[in-house]
Design a protein around this motif. Structure first.
Motif, PDB file in Angstrom:
ATOM      1  N   TRP A  27       0.832  -1.205   0.000  1.00 32.28           N
ATOM      2  CA  TRP A  27       0.000   0.000   0.000  1.00 32.28           C
ATOM      3  C   TRP A  27       0.867   1.256   0.000  1.00 32.28           C
ATOM      4  O   TRP A  27       0.691   2.158  -0.824  1.00 32.28           O
ATOM      5  CB  TRP A  27      -0.896  -0.066   1.222  1.00 32.28           C
ATOM      6  CG  TRP A  27      -1.932   0.996   1.353  1.00 32.28           C
ATOM      7  CD1 TRP A  27      -2.284   1.943   0.434  1.00 32.28           C
ATOM      8  CD2 TRP A  27      -2.775   1.206   2.485  1.00 32.28           C
ATOM      9  NE1 TRP A  27      -3.294   2.724   0.922  1.00 32.28           N
ATOM     10  CE2 TRP A  27      -3.613   2.297   2.179  1.00 32.28           C
ATOM     11  CE3 TRP A  27      -2.906   0.589   3.719  1.00 32.28           C
ATOM     12  CZ2 TRP A  27      -4.563   2.773   3.075  1.00 32.28           C
ATOM     13  CZ3 TRP A  27      -3.856   1.055   4.608  1.00 32.28           C
ATOM     14  CH2 TRP A  27      -4.670   2.136   4.291  1.00 32.28           C
ATOM     15  N   LEU A  32      -0.527   0.015  -5.432  1.00 32.94           N
ATOM     16  CA  LEU A  32      -1.970  -0.184  -5.573  1.00 32.94           C
ATOM     17  C   LEU A  32      -2.696   1.056  -6.079  1.00 32.94           C
ATOM     18  O   LEU A  32      -3.893   0.991  -6.369  1.00 32.94           O
ATOM     19  CB  LEU A  32      -2.572  -0.597  -4.219  1.00 32.94           C
ATOM     20  CG  LEU A  32      -2.044  -1.888  -3.594  1.00 32.94           C
ATOM     21  CD1 LEU A  32      -2.700  -2.112  -2.240  1.00 32.94           C
ATOM     22  CD2 LEU A  32      -2.306  -3.075  -4.503  1.00 32.94           C
ATOM     23  N   TRP A  35      -4.515   0.882  -9.543  1.00 32.07           N
ATOM     24  CA  TRP A  35      -5.654  -0.038  -9.491  1.00 32.07           C
ATOM     25  C   TRP A  35      -6.756   0.516  -8.595  1.00 32.07           C
ATOM     26  O   TRP A  35      -7.945   0.372  -8.901  1.00 32.07           O
ATOM     27  CB  TRP A  35      -5.197  -1.405  -8.994  1.00 32.07           C
ATOM     28  CG  TRP A  35      -4.282  -2.100  -9.951  1.00 32.07           C
ATOM     29  CD1 TRP A  35      -2.926  -2.189  -9.893  1.00 32.07           C
ATOM     30  CD2 TRP A  35      -4.669  -2.787 -11.147  1.00 32.07           C
ATOM     31  NE1 TRP A  35      -2.439  -2.884 -10.963  1.00 32.07           N
ATOM     32  CE2 TRP A  35      -3.487  -3.273 -11.755  1.00 32.07           C
ATOM     33  CE3 TRP A  35      -5.890  -3.044 -11.761  1.00 32.07           C
ATOM     34  CZ2 TRP A  35      -3.500  -3.995 -12.937  1.00 32.07           C
ATOM     35  CZ3 TRP A  35      -5.915  -3.762 -12.939  1.00 32.07           C
ATOM     36  CH2 TRP A  35      -4.728  -4.226 -13.516  1.00 32.07           C
ATOM     37  N   GLU A  36      -6.350   1.135  -7.490  1.00 29.27           N
ATOM     38  CA  GLU A  36      -7.344   1.705  -6.579  1.00 29.27           C
ATOM     39  C   GLU A  36      -8.118   2.824  -7.262  1.00 29.27           C
ATOM     40  O   GLU A  36      -9.329   2.985  -7.057  1.00 29.27           O
ATOM     41  CB  GLU A  36      -6.647   2.225  -5.320  1.00 29.27           C
ATOM     42  CG  GLU A  36      -7.594   2.611  -4.196  1.00 29.27           C
ATOM     43  CD  GLU A  36      -8.369   1.430  -3.664  1.00 29.27           C
ATOM     44  OE1 GLU A  36      -9.622   1.505  -3.694  1.00 29.27           O
ATOM     45  OE2 GLU A  36      -7.753   0.439  -3.248  1.00 29.27           O
ATOM     46  N   VAL A  39     -10.753   1.307  -9.388  1.00 32.50           N
ATOM     47  CA  VAL A  39     -11.879   0.876  -8.549  1.00 32.50           C
ATOM     48  C   VAL A  39     -12.751   2.074  -8.184  1.00 32.50           C
ATOM     49  O   VAL A  39     -13.983   2.010  -8.230  1.00 32.50           O
ATOM     50  CB  VAL A  39     -11.359   0.173  -7.274  1.00 32.50           C
ATOM     51  CG1 VAL A  39     -12.511  -0.115  -6.316  1.00 32.50           C
ATOM     52  CG2 VAL A  39     -10.643  -1.121  -7.631  1.00 32.50           C
ATOM     53  N   GLU A 398     -10.356   2.879   0.631  1.00 38.84           N
ATOM     54  CA  GLU A 398      -9.578   2.104  -0.336  1.00 38.84           C
ATOM     55  C   GLU A 398      -9.825   0.614  -0.135  1.00 38.84           C
ATOM     56  O   GLU A 398      -9.628   0.086   0.957  1.00 38.84           O
ATOM     57  CB  GLU A 398      -8.084   2.402  -0.201  1.00 38.84           C
ATOM     58  CG  GLU A 398      -7.680   3.763  -0.734  1.00 38.84           C
ATOM     59  CD  GLU A 398      -7.694   4.837   0.334  1.00 38.84           C
ATOM     60  OE1 GLU A 398      -8.335   4.594   1.377  1.00 38.84           O
ATOM     61  OE2 GLU A 398      -7.081   5.897   0.143  1.00 38.84           O
ATOM     62  N   LEU A 400      -8.460  -2.071  -2.080  1.00 37.50           N
ATOM     63  CA  LEU A 400      -7.406  -3.028  -2.413  1.00 37.50           C
ATOM     64  C   LEU A 400      -6.454  -3.350  -1.265  1.00 37.50           C
ATOM     65  O   LEU A 400      -6.060  -4.509  -1.117  1.00 37.50           O
ATOM     66  CB  LEU A 400      -6.634  -2.532  -3.637  1.00 37.50           C
ATOM     67  CG  LEU A 400      -7.466  -2.463  -4.928  1.00 37.50           C
ATOM     68  CD1 LEU A 400      -6.599  -2.050  -6.098  1.00 37.50           C
ATOM     69  CD2 LEU A 400      -8.122  -3.807  -5.218  1.00 37.50           C
ATOM     70  N   GLU A 403      -8.280  -5.862   0.634  1.00 37.36           N
ATOM     71  CA  GLU A 403      -8.382  -7.127  -0.091  1.00 37.36           C
ATOM     72  C   GLU A 403      -7.039  -7.858  -0.084  1.00 37.36           C
ATOM     73  O   GLU A 403      -7.000  -9.088  -0.003  1.00 37.36           O
ATOM     74  CB  GLU A 403      -8.837  -6.875  -1.536  1.00 37.36           C
ATOM     75  CG  GLU A 403     -10.256  -6.344  -1.667  1.00 37.36           C
ATOM     76  CD  GLU A 403     -11.316  -7.369  -1.325  1.00 37.36           C
ATOM     77  OE1 GLU A 403     -10.993  -8.393  -0.702  1.00 37.36           O
ATOM     78  OE2 GLU A 403     -12.487  -7.141  -1.669  1.00 37.36           O
ATOM     79  N   CYS A 404      -5.947  -7.105  -0.172  1.00 41.42           N
ATOM     80  CA  CYS A 404      -4.618  -7.734  -0.102  1.00 41.42           C
ATOM     81  C   CYS A 404      -4.412  -8.395   1.253  1.00 41.42           C
ATOM     82  O   CYS A 404      -3.934  -9.534   1.349  1.00 41.42           O
ATOM     83  CB  CYS A 404      -3.528  -6.690  -0.344  1.00 41.42           C
ATOM     84  SG  CYS A 404      -3.379  -6.158  -2.059  1.00 41.42           S
TER      85      CYS A 404
END
Length: 711
Positions: A27, A32, A35-36, A39, A398, A400, A403-404
């Protein structure tokens, strides 16, 4: 139990801790971010299609239609003379707009001469609420490094006690000012320099920047301040207070814009429409009343949307979004006080850590693959669900990083579970291979939680068997012959017991001890135990000729079966143990095996087992007896295979009648009846002899109980 709990805690905190550290590291590295942002764009598109917008905002656009109209009707090509902007401004003022904001850089003098700039300056001077989006700050390029003396300081700069630069507020060393006619007459001068994110998408704006030490608002904020000049503004850390509204900012000093929908959701007026309206007004003709409704008491922003004017920007909700409409959206957020707030980094890390540790604990304590899958899916869905919820109430969350962290915990937990499952499988196979059927072992491997080790009280059906006269048989055999005979016999009997899903407790010489309903639940445990007993007797009958050749004796087996509560589990040391059982129910089964001697029977079951059969097998009541060490009598039965029962049906019916006479003390009638079947039923001979003894020595108080005096 303590070790198991400790191992689970270690697994939970280990998997969660590693995942948290990796997620935070990824992070913070920025891996990320791209990609974030994607999203976030998807989320913005889904939740802003379109959402409620302010009705107090109108946008005037120099669109393609305006360019074509000016060329065709006025012979004016681009760039327009600034007197046209003045005409547009006069129209807006005439309709009493609440405030006016121009998203136009007037940094160079007009190519149409000084009079053209003067005309624009005059129109601006008539407006007391004009915000000019005309200052372009920079750190490398710019015409000025100090604020010009002939330009009044912005009102924000005069409230220095309220608006001071903070570490996260952008600061520029140079600036390019608009022409004096604009700078000296505008109520508010605004910054128009806004950078997109790294992927070129405009998701946020700087509400406030400092250029050469002077605070400059964005156009949306500047227009609001021009319309409400007495509004108090204060800057504290990452929050900019504007009257009652609060603009939250991230660590870069940017405010995340809550887009209301795709381009075109605000009231739009073509610039050509206002020019025509002003021309009609100046000619004394009637103007369009609809224009008054669109401008009166409105916040009016002016900008460009024609493709050739290069003011189209990509945003999360549209690839072609005019710059002025982005500023309009910012103003809309300010009017509704519903900016998207970034959550503090510490809070996000706290929530991430808590949720990940909770997930780790749940996966450690609910280790069944089905439960783990359900929990994993639930926690994977929590971040997007939470993100959508927080979006509605005004926060950016956020997804991701969470999720990670969640994904890492799930992967590690499944990996640990898989490794533990492998050890558990090997343990189960090693521990039970010698006394459970392969089918039962596979069932335990599929669901190890069904295995309760360490001791558990359960309802069991217990099986004891012993060979009749085996001591005499063994004395006449050589050791290798004895071992061969025993192995052949025990293998044949064990195969049947395991086929009936029984558990072999142990072998004691020729004796077999087994039980049902542990470690796996077996609802019909009594039926299976009796079935195993009858099948064993049948198989021994088939093997009797072979064994006769091996040992010179006919081999007969006595079996005792009882159902009842017993303690079952791994008994022994930590290095060597047996899965075995303890309890009165076990002792009674052993006594019943020996009680067969008293009746010349070979299979005896207790009343508790008989009741669980539910007429699955034909049984005859054999006796009401007391075993050694027990005072309470129990009824015992002898089960038969259907074919065998049919052959002996008449004999067994006679035995039953005789037994009832025996119970009530009518020994004379019992003797007569038993005497008729002594040739077919060895148990009748035992009862016949017992009746004669009782006739010769009548008991003082007869209760129909046969008291055993030996094991």
């Amino acid at each position: 139990m303590k070790n198991k709990r400790r191992n689970r805690l270690f697994q939970a905190f280990g998997a969660a801790g590693v995942s948290i550290l990796l997620a935070i590291a990824i992070w913070q590295s920025g891996m990320l971010t791209a990609w974030e942002n994607k999203v976030w764009d998807t989320q913005s598109m889904m939740l802003a299609s379109p959402s409620p917008r302010s009705e107090d905002i109108t946008i005037v656009l120099v669109d393609q239609q305006s360019l074509e109209w000016a060329q065709k009707n006025m012979g004016i090509s681009w760039p327009w003379p600034r007197e046209l902007y003045g005409a547009i401004l006069d129209t807006i003022n005439r309709h009493q707009a609440r405030g006016i904001g121009f998203d136009v850089l007037f940094t160079e003098s007009s190519s149409f001469g000084v009079s053209d700039d003067t005309a624009l300056g005059t129109a601006i001077a008539k407006s007391k609420n004009f915000a000019a989006g005309s200052i372009f700050p920079g750190n490398i390029h710019g015409k000025l490094s100090t604020w010009p003396d002939d330009i009044p300081l912005p009102s924000l700069a005069t409230t220095a006690t309220l608006v001071k630069k903070t570490d996260n507020t952008p600061s520029y060393n140079f600036l390019t000012m608009p022409i004096p006619e604009v700078a000296q007459n505008a109520a508010v001068l605004c910054n128009v320099h806004h950078d997109p994110d790294q992927d070129g998408i405009y998701r946020s704006l700087h509400p406030l920047v400092f250029a050469v030490g002077i605070p400059l608002p964005s156009l949306g904020l500047g227009l609001y301040l021009a319309a409400h000049p007495d509004t108090e503004v204060s800057l504290l850390n990452q929050h900019l207070s504007v009257g009652d509204a609060v603009i939250p900012m991230n660590i870069s000093g940017q405010a995340l814009v809550r887009f209301r929908g795709p381009p075109g959701i605000y009231t739009r007026i073509s610039a050509a429409t206002l020019i025509k309206d002003e021309m009609l007004y100046r000619d004394g003709e009637h103007t369009d009343p609809a224009i008054n409704r669109q401008l009166r008491k409105k916040y009016v922003l002016f900008g460009f949307s024609a493709p050739g004017l290069f003011d189209l920007r990509p945003t999360p909700v549209g690839a072609i979004f005019s710059g002025v409409e982005i500023n309009a959206t910012f103003l809309d957020n300010l009017l509704n006080n519903d900016f998207i707030s970034p959550l503090s980094q510490n809070l996000k890390i706290l929530v991430l850590s808590f949720s990940t540790i909770l997930l780790g604990l749940l996966l450690a304590y609910f280790s069944s693959p089905i439960y783990m899958t359900i929990i994993a899916l639930f926690f994977l869905l929590i971040p997007p669900a939470l993100s959508f919820f927080l979006f509605f109430i005004g926060f950016r969350f956020e997804i991701l990083p969470f999720e990670c962290s969640v994904g890492g915990t799930i992967i590690l937990s499944f990996l640990i579970s898989y490794m533990q499952e492998g050890r558990k499988r090997r343990f189960i196979k090693h521990s039970f291979a010698h006394y459970l059927s392969p089918y039962v072992i596979e069932q335990l491997i599929e669901d190890p939680d069904r295995l309760q080790l360490g001791g558990d009280r359960k309802e069991l059906t217990i099986f004891f068997s012993d060979l009749e006269g085996f001591t005499s048989i063994s004395e006449n055999l050589e050791p290798d012959q004895l071992i061969e005979l025993l192995n052949d016999y025990l293998s044949a009997m064990t195969d049947i017991i395991l086929e009936e899903e029984g558990t072999i407790d142990k072998y004691e010489g020729d004796a077999i001890i087994a039980f049902w309903n542990a470690p796996l639940e077996t609802p019909d445990h009594a039926v299976r135990a009796v079935s195993a007993a009858l099948r064993c007797q049948k198989r021994l009958k088939e093997l009797r000729p072979l064994f006769l050749k091996q040992c010179g004796h006919e081999m007969h087996m006595r079996i005792g079966i009882n159902s009842g509560s017993a303690v079952v589990g791994n008994l022994g040391s930590t290095n060597r143990f047996d899965y075995s059982m303890l309890g009165d129910a076990v002792n009674l089964a052993a006594r019943l095996e020996g009680a067969n001697k008293q009746f010349d029977s070979y299979t005896m079951i207790s009343e508790s087992t008989y009741k669980l059969l539910n007429n699955t097998f034909f049984c005859r009541e054999l006796a009401n007896l007391t075993v050694v060490g027990k005072k309470i009598p129990i009824r015992v039965y002898e089960p038969f295979l259907p074919s065998e029962y049919q052959k002996k049906k008449k004999t067994l019916e006679t035995f039953s009648k005789a037994l009832q006479n025996f119970y009530i003390g009518n020994f004379e009638s019992a003797v007569i009846q038993f005497n008729t079947i002594v040739d077919e039923d060895p148990s009748a001979i035992k009862y016949l002899n017992k009746c004669k003894v009782l006739q010769e020595n009548p008991p003082p108080q007869w209760e129909g109980v046969w008291a055993l005096t030996s094991k």
